[in-house]
Write an enzyme that holds these catalytic residues in place. Structure first.
Site, short mmCIF file in Angstrom:
data_model
loop_
_atom_site.label_atom_id
_atom_site.label_comp_id
_atom_site.label_asym_id
_atom_site.label_seq_id
_atom_site.Cartn_x
_atom_site.Cartn_y
_atom_site.Cartn_z
N HIS A 1 37.75 4.16 11.91
CA HIS A 1 38.58 5.28 11.67
C HIS A 1 39.78 4.82 10.60
O HIS A 1 40.07 3.97 10.50
CB HIS A 1 39.71 5.79 13.04
CG HIS A 1 40.18 6.86 12.92
ND1 HIS A 1 41.40 6.90 12.24
CD2 HIS A 1 39.62 8.07 13.37
CE1 HIS A 1 41.62 8.39 12.24
NE2 HIS A 1 40.81 9.01 12.92
N SER B 1 41.41 17.75 10.77
CA SER B 1 42.14 19.44 11.06
C SER B 1 41.01 20.51 11.46
O SER B 1 41.01 21.65 11.27
CB SER B 1 42.90 19.76 9.96
OG SER B 1 43.96 18.72 9.67
N GLU C 1 42.64 5.55 10.17
CA GLU C 1 44.14 4.84 10.66
C GLU C 1 43.87 3.45 10.89
O GLU C 1 44.77 2.65 10.69
CB GLU C 1 44.34 5.62 11.97
CG GLU C 1 44.83 7.09 11.38
CD GLU C 1 45.04 8.07 12.71
OE1 GLU C 1 44.64 7.82 13.77
OE2 GLU C 1 44.85 9.41 12.26
N ASN D 1 39.27 12.69 19.66
CA ASN D 1 39.70 11.57 19.54
C ASN D 1 41.47 11.73 19.99
O ASN D 1 42.19 12.28 19.16
CB ASN D 1 39.77 11.19 18.12
CG ASN D 1 40.49 10.07 17.71
OD1 ASN D 1 40.99 9.15 18.80
ND2 ASN D 1 41.00 9.63 16.53
N TRP D 2 41.98 11.30 21.06
CA TRP D 2 43.06 11.33 21.59
C TRP D 2 44.12 10.38 20.78
O TRP D 2 45.32 10.79 20.96
CB TRP D 2 43.14 11.37 22.94
CG TRP D 2 42.36 12.23 23.80
CD1 TRP D 2 41.73 13.03 23.39
CD2 TRP D 2 42.27 12.02 25.32
NE1 TRP D 2 41.02 13.64 24.61
CE2 TRP D 2 41.49 13.09 25.84
CE3 TRP D 2 42.98 11.40 26.43
CZ2 TRP D 2 41.05 13.48 27.16
CZ3 TRP D 2 42.28 11.62 27.84
CH2 TRP D 2 41.50 12.78 28.01
N LYS D 3 43.81 9.63 20.31
CA LYS D 3 44.57 8.58 19.64
C LYS D 3 45.59 8.09 20.53
O LYS D 3 45.23 7.76 21.73
CB LYS D 3 45.31 9.28 18.22
CG LYS D 3 44.34 10.01 17.35
CD LYS D 3 44.83 10.27 16.06
CE LYS D 3 43.91 11.27 15.25
NZ LYS D 3 44.33 11.54 13.89
N GLY E 1 40.95 15.46 16.39
CA GLY E 1 42.31 14.79 16.66
C GLY E 1 43.15 15.72 17.40
O GLY E 1 42.81 16.03 18.75
N GLU F 1 35.13 11.76 7.51
CA GLU F 1 36.75 12.35 7.84
C GLU F 1 37.43 12.20 6.70
O GLU F 1 37.99 11.09 6.30
CB GLU F 1 37.42 11.59 8.99
CG GLU F 1 36.56 11.89 10.23
CD GLU F 1 37.66 11.69 11.47
OE1 GLU F 1 37.84 12.45 12.27
OE2 GLU F 1 37.92 10.44 11.32
N GLY G 1 44.95 15.12 10.37
CA GLY G 1 46.18 15.43 10.82
C GLY G 1 47.20 16.24 10.08
O GLY G 1 48.51 16.38 10.13
C1 PEP Z 1 40.89 12.26 13.76
O1 PEP Z 1 41.85 11.42 13.65
O2 PEP Z 1 39.79 11.68 13.84
C2 PEP Z 1 41.03 13.82 13.30
C3 PEP Z 1 40.04 14.35 12.95
O3 PEP Z 1 42.44 14.18 13.52
P1 PEP Z 1 42.68 15.69 13.30
O4 PEP Z 1 41.69 16.50 13.94
O5 PEP Z 1 44.15 15.79 13.90
O6 PEP Z 1 42.78 15.71 11.84
#
Ligand code: PEP
Length: 251
Positions: A96, A214, A98, A9-11, A235, A168, A174
């Protein structure tokens, strides 16, 4: 059918050019990843078309990070599931944390987005997960149960069979703070038990449930070795091809 998946997931990161370069780098190294592991990249909308082109024939699938709840019409700034699918995109991330947190996505909105995704033949990657306060209050199982029930329980068995789930924990996204493998396994097994009550044990067992939060090359192997963890939604570590491929090689 239950699959192993690693999805990046590049966001809201990378310029279109950087995105294409990243996609090409992932595609070039895809051969290092076991063929039965599905490798997916989820760039911003603006890059989808070029990233589909850059990954074509390389065994890398493309996901969108969101889609509109409506099919078409006067919804300024929205992008429909159909538009996304037309580009050759196969998956869409929905729910998600976010999007839930910053864009107020509710179960009602997510139910409509799921409907649009299925109509367009996109595979939804439906995200669930509790906040830190909810985990500390020990309400995490209830929270995740509600997120599963309010969106997935209305699906037909056929549509449920096509759905991917990502657990998640918000406190791990993050933050560099990963759930332990035991915490991930515990919640994934719980989600499967909730699903079994609605769709039956066999269907629940076949459902692909990813862990996100993470995940990185240092912790992916332990996470993915858990019996109910079928892969990862990644992410930060998906923004570097080396790290992303290393995660995908962790089965
Ligand atoms: C995500 O936003 O889906 C995610 C898992 O981010 P990160 O790996 O940076 O925690």
């Amino acid at each position: 059918m239950r699959k192993n998946i690693v999805a990046g997931n590049w966001k809201m990161n990378t310029t279109p050019q950087e995105g294409v370069e990243l996609a090409r780098a992932v595609a070039a190294r895809r051969g290092e990843v076991a063929p039965q592991v599905a490798v997916i990249v989820a760039p911003p909308f603006t890059h989808l078309s070029e990233v589909v082109r850059a990954t074509r024939g390389a065994g890398v699938s493309v996901a969108a990070q969101n889609c509109a709840a409506e099919a078409a019409g006067a919804y300024t700034g929205e992008v429909s599931a159909q538009m996304i699918a037309t580009l050759g995109v196969e998956y869409v991330i929905l729910g998600h944390s976010e999007r839930r947190q910053y864009f107020g996505e509710t179960a009602d909105v997510l139910n409509r987005k799921m409907e649009r995704a299925f109509e367009a033949r996109l595979v939804p990657i439906y995200c669930v997960g509790e906040s830190l306060a909810e985990r500390e209050a020990e309400t995490h199982f209830e929270v995740v149960r509600a997120q599963v029930e309010e969106v997935l329980f209305s699906l037909s068995a056929e549509r449920f069979g096509q759905t991917v789930i990502a657990y998640e924990p918000v406190w791990a996204i993050g933050t560099g703070r990963t759930a332990t493998a035991a915490q991930a396994q515990e919640m994934h097994a719980f989600i499967r038990s909730v699903l079994a009550a609605r769709f039956g044990h066999e269907a629940a067992d076949e459902c692909t449930i990813l862990y996100g939060g993470s995940a990185n090359p240092g912790n992916a192997r332990e996470l993915f070795s858990q019996p109910d963890v079928d892969g990862g939604l990644v992410g930060g570590a998906s923004l570097k091809a080396d790290d992303f491929i290393a995660v995908a090689k962790s089965f």
